[in-house]
Design a protein around this motif. Structure first.
Motif, PDB file in Angstrom:
ATOM      1  N   TYR A  11      23.827 -12.791  -7.756  1.00  0.00           N
ATOM      2  CA  TYR A  11      24.501 -11.606  -7.909  1.00  0.00           C
ATOM      3  C   TYR A  11      25.011 -11.756  -9.458  1.00  0.00           C
ATOM      4  O   TYR A  11      25.194 -12.779 -10.202  1.00  0.00           O
ATOM      5  CB  TYR A  11      25.650 -11.578  -7.171  1.00  0.00           C
ATOM      6  N   ASN A  14      30.198  -9.585 -11.349  1.00  0.00           N
ATOM      7  CA  ASN A  14      31.202  -8.746 -10.531  1.00  0.00           C
ATOM      8  C   ASN A  14      30.773  -8.336  -9.113  1.00  0.00           C
ATOM      9  O   ASN A  14      31.273  -7.652  -8.285  1.00  0.00           O
ATOM     10  CB  ASN A  14      31.568  -7.704 -11.252  1.00  0.00           C
ATOM     11  N   HIS A  15      29.427  -9.001  -8.562  1.00  0.00           N
ATOM     12  CA  HIS A  15      28.841  -8.813  -7.581  1.00  0.00           C
ATOM     13  C   HIS A  15      28.234  -7.411  -7.354  1.00  0.00           C
ATOM     14  O   HIS A  15      27.971  -7.525  -6.071  1.00  0.00           O
ATOM     15  CB  HIS A  15      29.634  -9.428  -6.387  1.00  0.00           C
ATOM     16  N   TYR A  90      23.772  -4.388  -1.909  1.00  0.00           N
ATOM     17  CA  TYR A  90      24.194  -4.990  -0.684  1.00  0.00           C
ATOM     18  C   TYR A  90      23.301  -5.432   0.102  1.00  0.00           C
ATOM     19  O   TYR A  90      22.664  -4.773   0.785  1.00  0.00           O
ATOM     20  CB  TYR A  90      25.312  -4.123   0.157  1.00  0.00           C
ATOM     21  N   THR A  96      24.230 -17.392  -1.754  1.00  0.00           N
ATOM     22  CA  THR A  96      24.190 -17.025  -3.095  1.00  0.00           C
ATOM     23  C   THR A  96      23.750 -18.338  -3.527  1.00  0.00           C
ATOM     24  O   THR A  96      23.890 -19.458  -3.267  1.00  0.00           O
ATOM     25  CB  THR A  96      25.295 -16.424  -3.561  1.00  0.00           C
TER      26      THR A  96
END
Length: 98
Positions: A11, A14-15, A90, A96
């Motif tokens: 990601y 800041n995702h 999402y 991750t």
């Protein structure tokens, strides 16, 4: 039918957006080779989805792979498994990587 299984995500800081994903290419008989990891960036994933290639999330639990939700692009261009109106990508709770 899914052409790719996404199993790991990288990601943005800041995702909010996917930078890249690790995927497996799926054969016609729904099989994949877990030793052949492919890395696709966000733009490539989006382009492939828009071109008709199917993506699903793939999780591993107790040593078993489980095929999950279909990955889609929402009306705002975000990559999601569930349209939810949130302005971010999402794909659930996939592992991750950096």
């Amino acid at each position: 039918m899914a052409a790719y299984y996404i199993f790991e995500i990288n990601y943005s800081r800041n995702h909010a957006l996917i930078k890249a994903a690790h995927v497996y290419r799926v054969t016609n008989d729904h099989q994949f080779d877990a030793t052949k990891v492919i890395s696709l960036d966000r733009e490539t994933i989006a382009t492939k989805i828009q071109s008709g290639f199917g993506f699903r999330v793939l999780t591993k639990n107790d040593g078993q792979w489980h095929v999950g939700d279909l990955v889609q692009i929402d009306e705002n261009g975000y990559i999601k498994i569930t349209p939810d109106g949130i302005k971010a990508d999402y794909l659930g709770h996939l592992p991750t990587y950096d």
